[in-house]
Design an enzyme around this catalytic site. Structure first.
Site, PDB file in Angstrom:
ATOM      1  N   HIS A 299       0.801  -1.225   0.000  1.00 31.65           N
ATOM      2  CA  HIS A 299       0.000   0.000   0.000  1.00 31.65           C
ATOM      3  C   HIS A 299       0.830   1.269   0.000  1.00 31.65           C
ATOM      4  O   HIS A 299       0.273   2.361   0.074  1.00 31.65           O
ATOM      5  CB  HIS A 299      -0.912   0.065   1.228  1.00 31.65           C
ATOM      6  CG  HIS A 299      -1.951  -1.003   1.275  1.00 31.65           C
ATOM      7  ND1 HIS A 299      -3.215  -0.842   0.779  1.00 31.65           N
ATOM      8  CD2 HIS A 299      -1.905  -2.256   1.767  1.00 31.65           C
ATOM      9  CE1 HIS A 299      -3.917  -1.941   0.970  1.00 31.65           C
ATOM     10  NE2 HIS A 299      -3.143  -2.827   1.570  1.00 31.65           N
TER      11      HIS A 299
ATOM     12  N   LYS B  69      -9.225  13.486   4.573  1.00 28.90           N
ATOM     13  CA  LYS B  69      -8.291  12.365   4.548  1.00 28.90           C
ATOM     14  C   LYS B  69      -7.292  12.608   5.673  1.00 28.90           C
ATOM     15  O   LYS B  69      -7.281  13.684   6.275  1.00 28.90           O
ATOM     16  CB  LYS B  69      -7.578  12.273   3.198  1.00 28.90           C
ATOM     17  CG  LYS B  69      -6.984  13.614   2.723  1.00 28.90           C
ATOM     18  CD  LYS B  69      -6.341  13.521   1.353  1.00 28.90           C
ATOM     19  CE  LYS B  69      -7.307  13.597   0.201  1.00 28.90           C
ATOM     20  NZ  LYS B  69      -7.334  12.422  -0.643  1.00 28.90           N
ATOM     21  N   ARG B  70      -6.439  11.614   5.978  1.00 25.62           N
ATOM     22  CA  ARG B  70      -5.413  11.854   6.983  1.00 25.62           C
ATOM     23  C   ARG B  70      -4.569  13.065   6.583  1.00 25.62           C
ATOM     24  O   ARG B  70      -4.376  13.342   5.397  1.00 25.62           O
ATOM     25  CB  ARG B  70      -4.509  10.609   7.112  1.00 25.62           C
ATOM     26  CG  ARG B  70      -5.163   9.477   7.869  1.00 25.62           C
ATOM     27  CD  ARG B  70      -5.495   9.869   9.290  1.00 25.62           C
ATOM     28  NE  ARG B  70      -4.296   9.845  10.102  1.00 25.62           N
ATOM     29  CZ  ARG B  70      -4.016   8.877  10.963  1.00 25.62           C
ATOM     30  NH1 ARG B  70      -4.842   7.871  11.143  1.00 25.62           N
ATOM     31  NH2 ARG B  70      -2.912   8.925  11.673  1.00 25.62           N
TER      32      ARG B  70
ATOM     33  N   LYS C 265      -0.067  14.657   0.944  1.00 27.54           N
ATOM     34  CA  LYS C 265      -1.453  14.867   0.487  1.00 27.54           C
ATOM     35  C   LYS C 265      -1.734  16.353   0.231  1.00 27.54           C
ATOM     36  O   LYS C 265      -2.733  16.718  -0.365  1.00 27.54           O
ATOM     37  CB  LYS C 265      -2.439  14.302   1.509  1.00 27.54           C
ATOM     38  CG  LYS C 265      -2.325  12.775   1.681  1.00 27.54           C
ATOM     39  CD  LYS C 265      -3.328  12.260   2.696  1.00 27.54           C
ATOM     40  CE  LYS C 265      -3.100  10.806   3.092  1.00 27.54           C
ATOM     41  NZ  LYS C 265      -3.707   9.857   2.132  1.00 27.54           N
TER      42      LYS C 265
ATOM     43  N   THR D 245      -8.961   6.046  -1.980  1.00 23.29           N
ATOM     44  CA  THR D 245     -10.276   5.420  -2.131  1.00 23.29           C
ATOM     45  C   THR D 245     -11.369   6.466  -1.902  1.00 23.29           C
ATOM     46  O   THR D 245     -12.465   6.342  -2.446  1.00 23.29           O
ATOM     47  CB  THR D 245     -10.461   4.238  -1.156  1.00 23.29           C
ATOM     48  OG1 THR D 245      -9.962   4.630   0.124  1.00 23.29           O
ATOM     49  CG2 THR D 245      -9.743   3.005  -1.638  1.00 23.29           C
TER      50      THR D 245
ATOM     51  N   LYS E 150     -15.106   7.494  -3.844  1.00 21.97           N
ATOM     52  CA  LYS E 150     -16.393   7.746  -3.174  1.00 21.97           C
ATOM     53  C   LYS E 150     -16.995   9.058  -3.661  1.00 21.97           C
ATOM     54  O   LYS E 150     -18.195   9.139  -3.939  1.00 21.97           O
ATOM     55  CB  LYS E 150     -16.194   7.768  -1.648  1.00 21.97           C
ATOM     56  CG  LYS E 150     -15.798   6.393  -1.099  1.00 21.97           C
ATOM     57  CD  LYS E 150     -15.229   6.430   0.318  1.00 21.97           C
ATOM     58  CE  LYS E 150     -14.514   5.104   0.588  1.00 21.97           C
ATOM     59  NZ  LYS E 150     -13.689   5.113   1.803  1.00 21.97           N
TER      60      LYS E 150
HETATM   61  C1  26Q Z   1       2.945   1.045  10.709  1.00 18.60           C
HETATM   62  C2  26Q Z   1       3.823   0.823  11.754  1.00 18.60           C
HETATM   63  C3  26Q Z   1       3.508   1.229  13.058  1.00 18.60           C
HETATM   64  C4  26Q Z   1       2.287   1.842  13.291  1.00 18.60           C
HETATM   65  C5  26Q Z   1       1.410   2.052  12.252  1.00 18.60           C
HETATM   66  C6  26Q Z   1       1.739   1.670  10.965  1.00 18.60           C
HETATM   67  C7  26Q Z   1       0.812   1.917   9.857  1.00 18.60           C
HETATM   68  C8  26Q Z   1      -0.560   1.895  10.056  1.00 18.60           C
HETATM   69  C9  26Q Z   1      -1.425   2.174   9.013  1.00 18.60           C
HETATM   70  C10 26Q Z   1       1.272   2.207   8.592  1.00 18.60           C
HETATM   71  C11 26Q Z   1       0.405   2.474   7.552  1.00 18.60           C
HETATM   72  C12 26Q Z   1      -0.959   2.457   7.758  1.00 18.60           C
HETATM   73  C13 26Q Z   1      -1.940   2.767   6.713  1.00 18.60           C
HETATM   74  C14 26Q Z   1      -1.653   3.031   5.465  1.00 18.60           C
HETATM   75  C15 26Q Z   1      -2.692   3.384   4.493  1.00 18.60           C
HETATM   76  O1  26Q Z   1      -3.839   3.615   4.855  1.00 18.60           O
HETATM   77  N1  26Q Z   1      -2.362   3.440   3.203  1.00 18.60           N
HETATM   78  C16 26Q Z   1      -3.345   3.776   2.194  1.00 18.60           C
HETATM   79  O2  26Q Z   1      -3.929   2.579   1.731  1.00 18.60           O
HETATM   80  C17 26Q Z   1      -5.020   2.834   0.873  1.00 18.60           C
HETATM   81  C18 26Q Z   1      -5.646   1.501   0.506  1.00 18.60           C
HETATM   82  O3  26Q Z   1      -4.827   0.828  -0.376  1.00 18.60           O
HETATM   83  C19 26Q Z   1      -4.581   3.625  -0.346  1.00 18.60           C
HETATM   84  O4  26Q Z   1      -5.730   3.944  -1.098  1.00 18.60           O
HETATM   85  C20 26Q Z   1      -3.829   4.890   0.052  1.00 18.60           C
HETATM   86  O5  26Q Z   1      -3.304   5.526  -1.098  1.00 18.60           O
HETATM   87  C21 26Q Z   1      -2.727   4.539   1.028  1.00 18.60           C
HETATM   88  O6  26Q Z   1      -2.097   5.724   1.502  1.00 18.60           O
END
Ligand code: 26Q
Length: 688
Positions: free
Chosen positions: A354, A532-533, A538, A640, A644
């Site tokens: 991702h 979004k975050r 972004k 995503t 939407k």
């Molecule tokens: C990793 C290590 C320690 C703590 C947290 C994390 C962590 C948690 C969540 C790292 C990444 C995430 C989430 C990432 C994420 O949401 N990525 C998004 O995924 C979507 C679905 O594929 C994409 O549409 C987005 O582009 C992408 O940013």
């Protein structure tokens, strides 16, 4: 697939009353909104049980392959409307609740969001659960039953303050506790080899205890299971300590074990490498692999046929330990040869990437890893040896004192996918270029998607009704049918109805923000939304600068024929991400300044509602005219939210990044506003 037993409004009303009395133990005269909401949820849950059992029975009978979706996050949101939508009893429920003298919206909105995820990756997992059930694919979602989901956000003097989320303070209506389904999860200790047999003498053990939520698909024809694991101690209470008068120490084993499923880690690149996070990852992955192996073995198949019955999908590298864990169980518990186990495990595993951001790629300090998971450390060395000796590759899994989870996942998966066409190309050319050279058929594209049941049918009833009246009621199950709407593009009746739906959704949002925060917005304005975050790539900051530039233009020429504009920002910053938090502060400060400017007030307003979540998205997206998707090209893997908005009839202004590229191909270049072109070719404030 089964046919669903649908109650009428009177039967549903009786069921709600039965639950109020016998499950909640409440008399009608004393029932609160919470009591009504729980009773409604339990009555709805009952309706899902038969399709759920039938689906499980059919899978057993047919011996079909099952999908296991392993994800640290499931960003579910509310479930009442979701279940009603899928069972298509929203109208029945509305009249049952009205007959009971209750306010339907109040009851439905009493449900807290299940916020067991950070953003895109977690919401994708939740959308997949809906789609797998709708498609009738036998599947389990496996994750963690966090006691506290994503933190709640509020603003103090414009700055983000985080507080603990507490969704389980009230009982979770949808789950079934399974105390009889539990597995031992070991940590630490040492590995001892005697002859060919390896023994892992662990130092610490916790129990993973299952909680199941049925996930019903469209028209209730199929239901799968979301199985979330809660950590529990092997010994509840240390009576010896207690008897010695050491009361705090007596509860220590329990407190320590429960820490593992206590809280969701916010997506925070500055917080990586934390021991508890590694324990969470191994905890839920091991429980899930043990569970699926037990199910497989109980069906009497030979172990060698595992990959014909089991597909394990890794949602990013967070469950990457699944590879070594499956090898460990096959070798140490079932006596399989290591090479054979590696190949078998690989045939079962798929890995979804991702992100390309280097700081977000999971790496564990080797010493920490070996201390927590000594047996897996050894097995990863064996996997690396196997990879190096069977290929020309020089790519290592363990390098410079780190265990690289991306490389581990790649090598242990038979397919690796990116989440949009562009992202997949970049995965091939940059992130995994060497491994792609070694395994040229392994990387595939699987562009993300969203469930149209939640993200159009349920959240935008005005537009859904219009679509249904023109195309019939099968489109939520087959979105390709929407292409037929092109025939109505020039139809003035359709255009008017479409505009009316958007206008109503904007009024609904205006009413919502007035009720929630006492803020008055102009429903006639152009709603320009970025939710979004908060992340530098972004580029919320760029959007804010554009807002300030527009404000200056309006101040210079306040009597021009401006289209009134509402700039909406929404989203959380990771607690340790200082720059993102500064951006939030700046947006709030700029909003305060602009919103108090009497000259520009009729033309421009900035809104940043606190605590953006799934339920807020369901109100904002249908009301949006302009969808902001302006990430630095190459950084947003897919997005995503962009899908939407497009599905709800907003125009996209975006960079050619992630799935924006494919959205542009779908909607046509004339309906996609290229952000970089806009920035340089159009005067600021021009209407699009
Ligand atoms: C990793 C290590 C320690 C703590 C947290 C994390 C962590 C948690 C969540 C790292 C990444 C995430 C989430 C990432 C994420 O949401 N990525 C998004 O995924 C979507 C679905 O594929 C994409 O549409 C987005 O582009 C992408 O940013």
């Amino acid at each position: 697939m089964t046919s669903l037993h649908k109650p009428d409004a009177d039967q549903l009303r009786q069921e709600i009353l039965r639950h109020l009395k016998y499950s909640l133990g409440k008399d009608e005269s004393h029932a609160t909104t919470y009591d009504w909401r729980m009773s409604l949820s339990l009555a709805l849950r009952d309706l899902v049980v038969d399709p759920w059992f039938a689906s499980t029975r059919q899978t057993y009978k047919s011996g079909a392959k099952r999908v296991y979706y392993l994800s640290m996050e499931f960003l579910i949101g509310r479930l009442i409307e979701d279940v009603m939508t899928n069972l298509r009893i929203d109208d029945i429920a509305k009249s049952a609740i009205a007959d009971l003298g209750q306010d339907y919206d109040q009851v439905v909105h009493d449900e807290p969001d299940a916020a067991l995820g950070n953003g895109g990756l977690g919401r994708l997992a939740a959308c997949f659960l809906d789609s797998l059930s709708t498609l009738g694919i036998p599947a389990y979602g496996y994750g963690i039953r966090y006691e506290h989901g994503l933190f709640q956000q509020r603003f103090e003097d414009g700055r983000q303050i985080e507080t603990a989320e507490n969704w389980l303070a009230q009982k979770h209506a949808w789950e079934f506790e399974r105390p009889e389904v539990s597995y031992r999860i070991n940590f630490g200790g040492y590995v001892h080899q005697s002859g060919s047999k390896v023994n892992w003498h662990s130092a610490e053990t916790v129990l993973a205890s299952a909680y199941d939520t049925p996930v019903v698909g469209w028209q209730g024809k199929w239901a799968n299971t979301l199985r979330l694991w809660a950590a529990k101690p092997t010994r509840i209470f240390d009576l010896e300590s207690f008897n010695r008068g050491n009361y705090l120490a007596a509860s220590e084993p329990e407190a320590l074990a429960r820490t593992i499923s206590r809280v969701l880690y916010p997506d925070d690149t500055t917080e990586t490498g934390k021991e508890l996070r590694l324990k969470q990852e191994y905890f839920f992955t091991s429980a899930s692999i043990q569970d699926l192996l037990r199910r497989f073995i109980s069906e009497g198949h030979p172990l060698s046929s595992l990959a014909e019955h089991v597909a394990i999908q890794l949602n990013d590298t967070h469950p990457a330990i699944a590879g070594p864990e499956l090898v460990r169980l096959l070798v140490d518990e079932h006596g399989m040869d290591v090479d054979e186990a590696i190949i078998l495990a690989r045939n079962c595993l798929g890995y979804t990437n991702h992100t390309l951001l280097p700081e977000a790629l999971e790496r564990w300090d080797e010493a920490l890893f070996a201390r927590i998971l000594p047996r897996h450390h050894r097995l990863i060395e064996l996997i690396e040896d196997w990879h190096l000796s069977n290929t020309d590759s020089t790519v290592r899994i363990i390098e410079d004192g780190s265990v690289k989870m991306g490389e581990l996942s790649f090598i242990m998966a038979h397919k690796v996918n990116g989440v949009s066409a562009l992202h997949t190309e970049l995965v091939k050319q940059t992130l995994f270029s060497d491994l792609h050279g070694t395994y040229p058929d392994r990387i595939i594209n699987q562009t993300n998607g969203i469930t149209p049941r939640r993200w159009l049918y349920s959240c935008n009833s005005e537009l859904s009704t219009l679509i249904t009246s023109n195309l019939g009621d099968q489109w939520p199950n087959n979105l390709d049918q929407l292409a037929a709407l092109a025939d109505f593009a020039e139809d003035s009746g359709f255009q008017d109805a479409f505009r009316a739906a958007k206008a109503n959704n904007k009024r609904r949002m205006a009413e919502w923000i007035k009720q929630r925060d006492g803020i008055i917005i102009n429903p006639e304005a152009l709603f320009d939304v970025q939710i979004k975050r908060i992340h530098e790539y972004k580029r919320q900051l760029m959007n804010l600068l554009e807002t300030v530039a527009l404000w200056n233009e309006i101040r210079d020429n306040p009597n021009a024929d401006w289209t009134p504009r509402l700039k909406v920002f929404g989203g959380k910053a990771a607690p340790g991400y200082v720059v993102a938090k500064e951006i939030i502060h700046l947006v709030n400060d700029v909003a305060k300044r602009i919103n108090s400017d009497k000259t520009t007030m009729p033309h421009l307003q900035v809104l940043y509602p606190e605590n953006y979540n799934v339920s807020m998205a369901e109100i904002l997206i249908p009301a949006t005219d302009l969808s902001e998707q302006i990430s630095t090209a190459g950084k947003e893997a897919s997005g995503t939210g962009n899908m939407k908005f497009a599905l709800n009839g907003a125009l996209t202004i975006g960079t050619l990044d992630g799935a924006n590229v494919e959205i542009r191909d779908c909607v046509g270049v004339e309906n996609f506003c290229n952000y970089s072109a806009t920035l340089f070719l159009l005067p600021l404030g021009a209407t699009i």
